[in-house]
Design a protein around this motif. Structure first.
Motif, PDB file in Angstrom:
ATOM      1  N   SER A 393       0.985  -1.186  -0.068  1.00 17.35           N
ATOM      2  CA  SER A 393       0.125  -0.029  -0.073  1.00 17.35           C
ATOM      3  C   SER A 393       0.865   1.320   0.025  1.00 17.35           C
ATOM      4  CB  SER A 393      -0.970   0.082   1.209  1.00 17.35           C
ATOM      5  OG  SER A 393      -0.078   0.002   2.356  1.00 17.35           O
ATOM      6  N   GLU A 394       2.094   1.183   0.674  1.00 13.60           N
ATOM      7  CA  GLU A 394       2.995   2.291   0.533  1.00 13.60           C
ATOM      8  C   GLU A 394       3.341   2.449  -0.521  1.00 13.60           C
ATOM      9  OE1 GLU A 394       3.634   4.770   2.973  1.00 13.60           O
ATOM     10  OE2 GLU A 394       1.986   3.963   3.946  1.00 13.60           O
ATOM     11  N   GLU A 395       3.808   1.409  -1.506  1.00 16.21           N
ATOM     12  CA  GLU A 395       4.553   1.583  -2.737  1.00 16.21           C
ATOM     13  C   GLU A 395       3.417   2.143  -3.638  1.00 16.21           C
ATOM     14  OE1 GLU A 395       7.814  -1.990  -3.366  1.00 16.21           O
ATOM     15  OE2 GLU A 395       5.853  -2.589  -2.903  1.00 16.21           O
ATOM     16  N   LYS A 396       2.277   1.798  -3.637  1.00 17.75           N
ATOM     17  CA  LYS A 396       1.193   2.317  -4.664  1.00 17.75           C
ATOM     18  C   LYS A 396       0.906   3.627  -4.161  1.00 17.75           C
ATOM     19  CE  LYS A 396      -1.184  -2.176  -5.060  1.00 17.75           C
ATOM     20  NZ  LYS A 396      -2.302  -3.199  -4.797  1.00 17.75           N
ATOM     21  N   LYS A 397       1.418   4.351  -3.097  1.00 17.77           N
ATOM     22  CA  LYS A 397       1.118   5.725  -3.034  1.00 17.77           C
ATOM     23  C   LYS A 397       2.143   6.634  -3.862  1.00 17.77           C
ATOM     24  CE  LYS A 397      -0.707   5.562   1.691  1.00 17.77           C
ATOM     25  NZ  LYS A 397      -0.308   5.961   3.170  1.00 17.77           N
ATOM     26  N   GLN A 398       3.412   5.747  -4.033  1.00 15.94           N
ATOM     27  CA  GLN A 398       4.522   6.335  -5.032  1.00 15.94           C
ATOM     28  C   GLN A 398       4.278   5.881  -6.353  1.00 15.94           C
ATOM     29  OE1 GLN A 398       8.305   4.903  -3.925  1.00 15.94           O
ATOM     30  NE2 GLN A 398       9.379   5.854  -5.583  1.00 15.94           N
ATOM     31  N   THR A 400       1.798   5.202  -9.151  1.00 17.22           N
ATOM     32  CA  THR A 400       0.431   5.391  -9.218  1.00 17.22           C
ATOM     33  C   THR A 400       0.011   5.415 -10.689  1.00 17.22           C
ATOM     34  OG1 THR A 400       0.477   7.864  -9.558  1.00 17.22           O
ATOM     35  CG2 THR A 400       0.010   6.959  -7.110  1.00 17.22           C
TER      36      THR A 400
END
Length: 621
Positions: A393-398, A400
């Motif tokens: 979920s943290e990687e998907k913030k970066q 997109t």
């Protein structure tokens, strides 16, 4: 090294025919008489392969009757070895020149069009042919066995039983009404003339169920062997016998039989939806991530009301073909599914060429689906980039989703690989594709008996660079050093699918920038390591390339890079396998390709030329 074996010699033409001419190309759009090439003329007259030097080859000259022979229906020439109804053959390969590498052990599968018609009537387009899957087993004791079989899809079985075309093909093959007689010419003759408009519409109007030919790719993964086709779900095969098990749902536990890849109509209860809606299609070009070992693919379905495409990206584990993660996205203003994909550590990229569909011509039965596609070869290209579903979920913030709309005009076909540059963070990918052109027909020149190269733009190897920060294309060019190299089906070492590879390998048609049949294999240096060939015009020669030419009377199939057992991870510690009409050539990539193959494996059967296929190894570790 011999020039041909006994089977190849007996299948050579024994009399002159109208196709005994030098094949047409972009530079030479009209077929030329054989006497314009004394070498080819003498070879044809004596039923031999010319003894040619490597320096004499690479100019795209071939004999049209040889090229047509590469598209004969499988088993039509060797009925004592191949069952022409099932494509079934099984034998040990004993005729080997050179030394077969002792560490090349495992099973290799290959898929492509193989059954070119029914009851003496040839398909209208080679890509409408039924899939033929081949199995080569390289055993520890040095023996090699061969198995083959047609993929027995629902449409294949129905047409074999009724002895006529019963389903519409993607590229124009279609049923005819009972009152129209097509005039069958034979499976290895030119297709019958297209029926009159009234006959086409009578037999096909409102029939939108397209035949799944399962002829585009084969994968061996997670204990399954799957024959894929990009407009439907794959068919599962027995890994040993190649018998067809049935349609595979890719872990979704749904029955997709008889359903189009079109979503249900919004607002209508499911029990009131048309029976043909609610299906899915799976890409024919999934990729394997070298880091995770996951198979990464995507299913798609058209949204019927707003002109968008729904794509579901899925990653599978090799342990039992289990779904690891999946995520659905919508591609707006995309009416037709992409053909191939790029996989990087964090992204899946899908490029969209500019195509438009004439829905009325398709629904009315006047034309086949691909015939209804209009191509704009001078329009910009779009790229849709989606984060991989396995990201945290943290990687998907970066990472997109985003869309790139400023890619200059080209037509992307097959991607060899892609990666995220460590210095810039840019996404760099390489693909085979056409330059900007005025062509309006999508693969129309592949119709008839065999592809006609004077109508096909030359296919080059391109480098595409995208900046994820600005969401723009910052570079698109023919890969430096590969100018005027006409190639197709580029591949890299499988462990470099998401990395900055130093080399790529491909079928090579010629080194003069023309469009012609593939007659060699090229090793291409990437990312600035090859000297740029400045100011080459079509017809000028790129003499810097590392190419092995197999001869002007043979045609190169799609190559495959196979890592050597016990490899240290070095990119060149691999073999390149190339499948031809009558044999396999195996190259050691620690040597230059132009030095020639390590060995040649001669087959007892002639194989149809592969087009949009990928051979998948399942090698022992």
């Amino acid at each position: 090294m011999r020039y041909y074996n006994a089977v190849e010699e007996t299948l050579a033409p024994t009399s002159f025919d109208e196709h005994a001419v030098i094949g047409s190309t972009q530079l030479n759009p009209q077929p030329r008489p054989l006497n314009q090439s004394p070498t080819l003329n003498e070879a044809y007259r004596t039923n031999a392969h010319p003894k040619e030097c490597q320096s004499e080859l690479g100019h795209g000259q071939f004999i049209m009757s040889d090229w047509r022979k590469a598209w004969f229906s499988y088993g039509s020439s060797e009925s004592t070895i191949v069952d022409p109804l099932t494509g079934e053959a099984e034998y040990e390969i004993t005729d080997i020149d050179g030394t077969l590498p002792s560490d090349l052990v495992g099973v290799l599968y290959r898929n492509g069009p193989g059954n070119f018609g029914v009851n003496g009537e040839r398909v209208a387009h080679v890509l409408d042919a039924d899939g033929l899957v081949l199995r080569f087993e390289f055993k520890p004791d040095g023996k090699v066995t061969f198995t083959s079989r047609f993929v027995e899809t629902e449409g294949f079985l129905e047409e074999r039983e009724r002895q006529e075309f019963t389903m519409r093909g993607t590229f124009g093959t279609a049923p005819s009404p009972s009152w129209y007689k097509s005039g069958k010419r034979g499976l290895n003759a030119d297709p019958s003339e297209k029926p009159p408009l009234l006959a086409r519409m009578t037999a096909n109007a409102f029939n939108v169920d397209i035949k799944n030919t399962a002829n585009t790719q084969v994968i061996a993964f997670g204990g399954k062997v799957l024959a894929l086709w990009e407009a439907g779900m794959p068919y599962q095969l027995d890994p040993e016998t190649l018998h067809t098990i049935g349609l595979d749902s890719m872990g979704l536990n749904r029955d997709f039989t008889g359903k189009l890849p079109v979503n249900y109509l919004p607002g209508l209860p499911e029990d009131l939806q048309p029976d043909i809606l609610g299906g899915l299609a799976h890409t024919a070009h999934p990729k394997v991530c070298p880091r995770s070992g996951h198979l990464v693919g995507w299913q798609w379905a058209q949204n019927p009301t707003d002109g968008s495409l729904q794509v579901t990206i899925t990653e599978y584990d090799s342990d039992g073909f289990k779904i690891v993660a999946t995520e659905t996205h919508v591609m707006n203003s995309v009416a037709l599914a992409p053909h191939d994909m790029v996989l990087t550590e964090h992204y899946v990229m899908l490029t969209i060429n500019t195509l438009k569909m004439d829905q009325l011509a398709f629904i009315s039965g006047a034309k086949g689906p691909a015939e209804c596609l209009g191509m704009d070869g001078r329009a910009p290209v779009k790229a849709f980039l989606f984060p991989r579903p396995t990201l945290s979920s943290e990687e998907k913030k970066q990472f997109t989703p985003f869309v790139v709309e400023n890619i200059p005009a080209c037509f992307s076909i097959h991607f060899s690989h892609g990666y995220e540059d460590e210095k810039t963070g840019n996404i760099i990918s390489y693909f085979s594709g056409w330059p900007p052109s005025d062509s309006e027909s999508f693969l129309g020149a592949w119709g008839g008996f065999a592809p006609d190269y004077h109508q096909i733009p030359p296919t080059y190897y391109w480098r595409l660079e995208i900046d994820p920060e600005s969401k723009k294309c910052v570079d698109l060019r023919v890969s430096p050093g590969q100018e005027n190299m006409c190639i197709e089906h580029p591949v890299v070492h499988p462990n470099f699918q998401t990395k900055n590879a130093a080399f790529a390998y491909a079928q090579c048609c010629n080194k003069i920038g023309d469009s012609s049949a593939p007659m060699g294999y090229a090793k291409m240096k990437l990312d600035g390591t090859a000297p740029v060939q400045h100011n080459l015009q079509m017809g000028d020669t790129n003499d810097a390339a590392d190419v092995y030419w197999i001869g002007s009377r043979r045609f190169a199939g799609e190559p495959l890079a196979v890592p050597k057992q016990g490899s240290s991870g070095k990119e060149t510690e691999a073999y390149l396998l190339g499948l031809l009409l009558y044999h396999h050539r195996i190259f050691d990539l620690e040597r230059e390709l132009k030095e020639g193959p390590e060995c040649t494996i001669w087959l007892k059967t002639a194989l149809p030329h592969e087009v949009l296929t990928t051979m998948q190894p399942k090698l022992n570790n």
